[in-house]
Design an enzyme around this catalytic site. Structure first.
Site, short mmCIF file in Angstrom:
data_model
loop_
_atom_site.label_atom_id
_atom_site.label_comp_id
_atom_site.label_asym_id
_atom_site.label_seq_id
_atom_site.Cartn_x
_atom_site.Cartn_y
_atom_site.Cartn_z
N LEU B 265 0.81 -1.22 0.00
CA LEU B 265 0.00 0.00 0.00
C LEU B 265 0.85 1.28 0.00
CD1 LEU B 265 -3.03 -0.85 2.31
CD2 LEU B 265 -3.02 -0.53 -0.16
N ARG B 269 0.08 4.10 -2.71
CA ARG B 269 -0.33 5.47 -2.39
C ARG B 269 0.46 6.47 -3.20
NH1 ARG B 269 -0.84 3.45 3.72
NH2 ARG B 269 -2.97 2.71 3.45
N PHE B 407 -10.21 4.43 -2.36
CA PHE B 407 -9.36 3.21 -2.36
C PHE B 407 -7.89 3.49 -2.00
CE2 PHE B 407 -9.52 2.80 -7.38
CZ PHE B 407 -8.75 3.91 -7.53
N GLU B 408 -7.13 2.45 -1.84
CA GLU B 408 -5.75 2.48 -1.31
C GLU B 408 -5.73 3.05 0.11
OE1 GLU B 408 -4.04 0.87 -4.80
OE2 GLU B 408 -3.06 1.19 -2.89
N GLY B 409 -6.72 2.71 0.92
CA GLY B 409 -6.86 3.30 2.26
C GLY B 409 -7.61 4.60 2.12
#
Lengths: 249, 599
Positions: B265, B269, B407-409
């Site tokens: 991740l 990011r 998304f991606e956290g």
């Protein structure tokens, strides 16, 4: 077979056209430069295809320009070609370019030379013919298709109201336009290989160094004036405008 | 080109130390520029004409476009040459992500394939797993996907219910469970799937990753989801019903799935920010062109101040984000190269480098996605009614942007992470934040230095800008320090305060990156407009920081402490005289002249 493709650096089609304060040259500040599309999409890609068809073909690229033309040559090498040459000269005229290339051709020896049909900056389109004249080779202009069977070349070209198909022997100069090939996006391997391909700088031959012409000045075309829309049936107003404003009747 | 010193600032250190030289987009070398141009050309020629067909999910189309990207070498750019990749560095890979970022749903499909679809195997696979899958992933012959999220496990990713049971003879794992929002699931050939190994006793309950091939019996797929945006991206659910996979499809170690999930991740990011920068450049280009062409009241709408404000602000925010992106990218790249030189294997070097700059990666994710949302929102507004019509490309840009904050956290999780990671590093002694906070406290008790005396409202004084940003850092440390003291371990329950603090820290990082880049360019081009971009960002950020600082402070401080910290806001976050209207007009004039984004 040994092929030479002539490459020009030209301003991007979206570039803003402006001139130096003395109006004698094009202002290059902030301008993006590209490979002349006729040289790239048609001449170079067709030459690369011929090399794919005849793998022992040697493919060279040449440009006439300053060191700032080298990124353009590298980009062309990324699409294809074994080596590139830059004749170190800032030409202002067609004959300087043609004389520079001719000197290299006489020394290196080629079977086939491709140029674009014109360069989109000054729309000169004279280098191909001039070069053929200097070399005393046949020249086929505005080619839309080029085939080679190992002996003779078959070239299709556009003429007024139709097409002309001619056969020619090599050596030969061809100027290329739309139809010859499809644009190719260089791939990563090509880009990486381009970095290590030889790019040689040549001194301009003495006969090319002095232009036979000089540029007096450049000027932008006058701004287009606005369009007047006139209601249908209002012929009087139309006549008045044509007479008083456009002054054509 | 200037040479950049190797990574001088550690992760998170920007908050306590000034930086005098950063890498900027002006430093790209000729090959990097050529690769960017090639990727951009690919998007322009092969993707933009097909956007409608892509969004209709025409069968086979997305796969064929990924194949074309593979032929050009775009899919394997960052993979080692031993596995059929191009072995390009992190900066080059980022440039590709930026260029492709303007490709709407295709960008999502390609990012999922090259990122979460490929990287788990590259970084955690056994030599056999790598040999089997990576060459195909590099060309696109094998397409990858990643299955972490479950209906009940989104942000709380480790709480998934999917299980993996060892078969009696130990030769297989049998998967049961459900995954949701799986990008590329309609066509991917392999999936990295997270599941808990039954009977495991580690603290993560056996949370592990597995490679599952598409045709495995027991794996089935839901229908395509109907989404707000990125409609061309294939998104389905995965169902595992006694889905048996060979035991050697375990990826990494049992109970270490979280290491894979979280480490991938960090890079994801940073990549998301790169894609946002690419998409924003396109949206600004469309905005400028429309505003130049569209006439109302017999004038191009770009000649009106209200529109000029929007165009300039789009550029200001993009410029700051892009500056922070490549600053971080080079830091990661330099650290990766340093590790490689020390003999650390390629697989570990980038992961470790990205982990070092995990705070910065989280900042990039939040700032990139929010910058893009601002840019596309104003792009629609500049287009007026036409912006609301599908006839114009900005409506798609608007819809497609929104997912990036999720998304991606989610951006909320990332904001929490920024503070969480900084505080943890301070506690571990990796970052001397407490000492810096103490120094700021001491300074607050001493008489102020005369910062405002050196301000010149009309020309860019980089020294003043740096001083301003240095003061913001002190303010952030003071408030964060006070909040930590007040709440100790319970600070994690004060999410409102953490959100405000992370906003301040993000503005600091972006403002500093923007100023450093503008300063660097100014040394070469003294008359450029770049300083104005940085100055407008700093002026905007001043107000935002004042607001967030007050908000955080009022939430917990009272009495003397409140009074002292309020005086810190007044002292460390002053509004200095600067005419942003005039600056924005000059920025817009350059955009109008170029008829595209030109910085």
């Amino acid at each position: 077979m040994k092929i030479l493709v002539c490459i020009s650096k030209t301003a991007d089609t979206t570039a803003k056209i402006a001139f130096t304060p003395d109006q004698k040259s094009f202002l290059e500040t902030g301008v993006q430069f590209i490979i002349n599309p006729y040289d790239e999409w048609y001449a170079l890609v067709r030459a690369v295809e011929l090399k794919e068809q005849y793998p022992d073909t040697v493919l060279h690229l040449i440009t006439v320009g300053g060191a700032d033309a080298e990124p353009i040559l590298r980009k062309a090498l990324a699409i294809g070609g074994d080596a590139a040459f830059r004749v170190d000269l800032q030409p202002i005229s067609i004959e300087q370019v043609a004389l520079s290339i001719a000197a290299h051709v006489k020394q290196e020896g080629y079977d086939l030379i491709f140029t674009g049909k014109e360069t989109i900056d000054y729309n000169g389109s004279g280098v191909g013919g001039y070069l053929a004249g200097l070399l005393d080779w046949p020249f086929v202009s505005l080619a839309t298709r080029f085939d080679y069977n190992g002996q003779t070349a078959t070239v299709e070209r556009e003429i007024e109201g139709g097409r002309e198909i001619c056969e020619a022997s090599l050596p030969l100069v061809v100027s290329c336009q739309k139809g010859m090939a499809e644009q190719r996006i260089p791939n990563m391997r090509g880009i990486m290989a381009a970095r290590t391909k030889p790019l040689q700088v040549l001194a301009a031959p003495p006969e090319a160094q002095q232009p036979a012409i000089s540029i007096d000045h450049f000027a932008l075309p006058p701004k287009k004036s606005g369009v007047h829309l006139i209601e249908p049936g209002n012929e009087e107003e139309l006549v008045r405008l044509l007479h008083e404003e456009a002054k054509v009747i | 080109m200037e040479t950049i010193a190797p990574a001088t600032l550690k992760g998170g250190e920007f908050l306590i130390r000034p930086s005098d030289n950063i890498f900027t987009p002006e430093d790209f070398d000729e090959e990097q520029r050529m690769i960017y141009d090639m990727a951009h050309q690919f998007i322009e020629k092969e993707i933009w004409p097909l956007l409608d067909r892509i969004d209709q999910q025409e069968p086979g189309l997305m796969q064929s476009l990924l194949d074309k990207a593979g032929e050009l070498g775009l899919l394997g750019a960052a993979l080692p040459e031993t596995y059929g990749g191009m072995g390009k560095d992190f900066i080059t890979a980022t440039l590709i992500n930026e260029a492709v970022g303007a490709g709407h749903s295709f960008a999502v499909a390609m990012a999922a394939h090259t990122g979460i679809g490929t990287l788990p195997i590259l970084y955690f696979g056994t030599p056999e797993q790598k040999q089997k899958y990576l060459p195909g992933l590099a060309t696109g012959a094998i397409k990858g996907a990643y299955a972490l999220t479950e209906p009940g496990a989104g942000s709380d990713a480790l709480s998934g219910k999917t299980t993996a049971r060892r078969s009696a003879d130990g030769s297989q794992f049998i998967l049961n469970g459900q995954k949701i929002w799986i990008t590329n699931s309609g066509f991917a050939d392999i999936f990295t799937v997270f599941a808990k190994v039954e009977g495991a006793t580690d603290k993560h309950q056996g949370f592990s990753a597995f490679i599952v091939e598409r045709n495995t019996p027991g794996l089935s797929f839901g229908e395509e989801e109907h989404k707000m945006g990125i409609k061309g991206s294939s998104t389905r659910q995965l169902f595992f019903q006694d889905c048996a996979i060979p035991a050697d499809h375990l990826l990494g170690e049992i109970g270490k799935g979280h290491v894979i999930a979280f480490n991938i991740l960090n890079i994801g990011r940073q990549k998301l920010c790169a894609a946002a920068v690419g998409a924003a450049k396109r949206a600004i280009e469309l905005s400028v062109q429309y505003a130049n062409n569209r006439e109302q009241f017999r004038k191009p709408i770009a000649s009106f101040g209200a529109i000029q404000y929007k165009l300039a602000e789009q550029a200001v925010r993009l410029f700051a984000c892009e500056s922070a992106l490549y600053r971080t990218t080079q830091l990661i790249d330099a650290l990766e190269k340093e590790s490689l030189a020390q003999g650390i294997p390629h697989e570990k070097a980038l992961l470790q480098a990205a982990e070092e700059y995990a705070v910065e990666c989280a900042i990039l994710k939040v700032c990139g996605s929010e910058m893009l949302d601002y840019v596309v929102d104003e792009a629609v507004q500049i287009h007026g009614g036409n912006g609301f019509s599908e006839e114009y490309p900005v409506s798609r840009a608007y819809r497609d942007s929104r997912i990036n904050r999720i998304f991606e956290g989610t951006n909320e999780i990332n904001r929490l992470l920024i503070l969480d990671m900084l505080i943890k590093r301070a506690m571990q002694g990796r970052l001397p934040l407490l000492q810096a906070a103490k120094a700021a406290q001491d300074e607050l008790l001493a008489p102020p230095a005369a910062l405002t005396n050196i301000i010149n409202a009309n020309s860019t004084d980089f020294q003043t800008l740096h001083s301003q940003i240095a003061q913001w850092k002190k303010l952030a440390l003071l408030i964060a320090g006070a909040a930590v003291q007040k709440f100790m371990q319970q600070l994690e329950d004060e999410q409102e305060i953490l959100m405000a603090l992370s906003d301040i820290i993000m503005d600091i990082y972006l403002a500093e990156s923007s100023v450093l880049r503008a300063e660097k360019i100014s040394r070469q081009q003294p008359d450029s407009l770049y300083p104005l971009l940085a100055q407008v960002f700093v002026a905007d950020a001043t107000y935002r920081i004042q607001q967030q600082a007050n908000e955080a402070l009022m939430a917990f401080a009272e009495g003397d402490e409140l009074r002292i910290l309020q005086s810190a806001i007044r002292r460390f976050c002053k509004v200095l005289p600067f005419n942003t209207k005039q600056a924005r007009r000059r920025i817009t004039a350059a955009l109008r002249e170029a008829n595209t984004y030109c910085f």
